[in-house]
Design an enzyme around this catalytic site. Structure first.
Site, short mmCIF file in Angstrom:
data_model
loop_
_atom_site.label_atom_id
_atom_site.label_comp_id
_atom_site.label_asym_id
_atom_site.label_seq_id
_atom_site.Cartn_x
_atom_site.Cartn_y
_atom_site.Cartn_z
N HIS A 1 2.16 11.89 2.77
CA HIS A 1 2.74 10.56 3.00
C HIS A 1 4.19 10.45 2.55
CE1 HIS A 1 -1.35 9.54 3.90
NE2 HIS A 1 -1.74 9.69 2.65
N HIS B 1 0.78 -1.24 0.00
CA HIS B 1 0.00 0.00 0.00
C HIS B 1 0.82 1.29 0.00
CE1 HIS B 1 -3.50 2.48 0.42
NE2 HIS B 1 -3.15 2.93 1.61
N HIS C 1 -2.13 4.58 -1.72
CA HIS C 1 -1.99 5.47 -0.56
C HIS C 1 -1.99 6.95 -0.93
CE1 HIS C 1 -1.53 5.96 3.65
NE2 HIS C 1 -0.24 6.29 3.67
N VAL C 2 -1.14 7.37 -1.85
CA VAL C 2 -1.08 8.76 -2.31
C VAL C 2 -2.12 8.95 -3.41
CG1 VAL C 2 0.34 10.54 -3.37
CG2 VAL C 2 1.35 8.94 -1.72
#
Length: 514
Positions: free
Chosen positions: A356, A346, A383-384
């Site tokens: 992040h 992830h 995630h981003v």
């Protein structure tokens, strides 16, 4: 071969072999042999910013069943054996509150009727069923109990063959419509044609565009790299949370609206009922509840080929805990049989966005050398909420034998796109603030060499970042042969057949470690 690894330093691992149709956009694609490439940042298209609108699922739930116990939220996933496929679905409706009587899983059978396409559905497979509960802190009255979740393993399938199937309980009768799927080819002589990769889906109008475009491109396999329904962004009354006012003080950001998972599962059925779909959990799947239970919805709602690992948080399909397990498994890979090795987890290691930035540094420090030593070719992350592709890189240094890292975390989500980069003036975060709040640990350090020596961030787009863009979309990986794979990034604002960032990723087994 695809190795997928779970984000919280527990690794998800999956092997697959791939190949595809030649798909050319705007002429000939460059290859990694021509790199490293000069970094490119695509200017932000502000016409697509601020358009994250959730679908009105509460007023008009998508694909809501018409009869009692009719299957819904149907999904396929691969088993560790290429001759088997998992079929999952849900019957009955969820219930809210404590004063309820949960549905009896034994009251509805779990049956799949299947057969080779146009030859009749004369084969039967039976499975198991269960329910789960989401219990909230502070004696919240909106505790959630799911409908009946069914799971059936269909075995004895022929490779590269089209099948038709129905699922449900034929004795009620309450069966689904007829759906179709194609099994994976048997290695090493053939490969699945198109593998679609996306993360950060959510349930928005952007999600709708992403899924419709993905389906129109006819993938053979889907890989979802975390942040799926974003149910944890909603309060238990179904409204989008104001985190400061809606969260439980003792357990911040853990209030969640579980019916959002049901709406998401119904919406995704257009893809998941026909395309085997493998999922990786992200931070939005944690959903901490009473008694510190986590990942409950994720663990129950998806079928995993987890016999090899014993966990739904890391598993293998034809191809599967922690460092020693990964080291042993990589050592046993025969690259002459399974030449391509792709990893997915992830949080990205090589994202240059402010959000992040370098959060998974401890994981990178622990695992990167091992992956490099065994010749991992490609890494996929989410995630981003943006897209980024790296040059071949190892330990922040350009390396012709390092993997290509690809972040695909903007499938639709509920949080808009990530726009700012850590290398822009005033955007470099304090290293002490970068550890992932779920993974823990602090491994932030200043660079010791190169243009950014002595600093935590570059002052321009890093040389290891080849292409980055803040747009909603997804990607498709097509492996042509043992040394060449085509990667293509598709933006939602374009036609589904038009790719924007395309590159041939070329393996060099005679030059690089494997």
């Amino acid at each position: 071969m695809v190795l997928a690894m779970e984000s919280l330093n527990r690794l998800l691992h999956c092997w697959i072999l791939l190949i595809s149709l030649l798909f050319v956009v705007n002429g000939q694609f460059p290859s990694t042999l021509e790199g490293p490439f000069k970094p490119v940042t695509v200017p932000v298209n502000y016409s697509i910013i601020g358009q994250v609108t959730s679908l009105p699922v509460n007023d008009n739930p998508p694909l809501s069943p018409e009869i009692e116990f009719q299957p819904q939220q149907i999904s396929l996933s691969l088993s560790s054996d290429l001759s088997s496929v998992w079929v999952s679905w849900i019957t009955g409706e969820y219930q809210i509150g404590d004063d309820i009587e949960p549905l009896d899983p034994q009251s509805v059978a779990s049956v799949v009727q299947y057969g080779v396409y146009k030859s009749g559905r004369n084969n039967l497979a039976a499975g198991s069923s269960f329910i789960y509960c989401q219990q909230y802190p502070n004696e919240d009255p909106n505790n959630y109990t799911s409908g009946i979740i069914h799971r059936v393993l269909v075995t004895g399938l022929d490779p590269d063959t089209m099948y038709e199937y129905q699922c449900g309980d034929p004795s009620i009768p309450a069966m689904s419509e007829v759906h179709y799927f194609r099994t994976m080819p048997s290695p090493p002589k053939d490969y699945p044609s198109r593998v679609v990769v996306v993360g950060g889906l959510g349930l928005t109008y952007n999600t709708s565009t992403t899924i419709s475009h993905m389906a129109a491109n006819h993938p053979d396999l889907a890989l979802l790299v975390g942040d799926l329904s974003f149910a944890d962004l909603y309060c238990t009354n179904g409204t989008l949370c104001d985190f400061q006012n809606c969260s439980f003080p003792q357990s911040p950001l853990q209030e969640t609206y579980q019916p959002r998972w049901d709406h998401w599962g119904r919406f995704m059925q257009i893809l998941t009922a026909t395309v085997p779909t493998m999922v990786i959990e992200g931070d939005h799947e944690i959903e901490k509840q009473a008694d510190d239970l986590t990942f409950t919805a994720y663990n129950y709602r998806f079928a995993f080929p987890s016999d090899e690992s014993g966990s739904t948080l890391y598993y293998s399909f034809n191809a599967a805990d922690q460092y020693k397990w990964l080291e042993r498994d990589l050592f046993n890979v025969n690259r002459s049989v399974t030449p391509w090795l792709v990893a997915a987890w992830h949080p990205p290691w090589y994202s240059t966005y402010k959000d992040h930035y370098r959060e998974a540094e401890c994981m990178r420090v622990e695992m990167e050398e091992l992956l490099y030593k065994h010749g991992v070719d490609i890494v996929f992350n989410g995630h981003v909420n943006a897209y980024e592709r790296s040059n071949r890189v190892y330990n922040y240094t350009l390396d012709p034998c390092g993997p290509v890292h690809i972040t695909v975390g903007s499938g639709g989500n509920e949080m808009n796109l990530t726009l700012e980069h850590a290398d822009e003036p005033g955007n470099c975060p304090d290293p002490s603030n970068t550890p992932d709040r779920f993974m823990g640990g602090s491994c932030g350090f200043n660079f010791t060499s190169g243009p950014a020596a002595g600093n935590f961030c570059w002052n321009e787009q890093p040389e290891y970042s080849a292409y980055r863009e803040s747009s909603f979309g997804y990607g498709i990986l097509e492996v042509k042969n043992q040394t060449h794979a085509l990667w293509m990034w598709y933006r939602n604002q374009d036609r589904y057949s038009v790719g924007t960032d395309g590159i041939y990723i070329v393996r060099q087994p005679d030059r690089c470690p494997s």
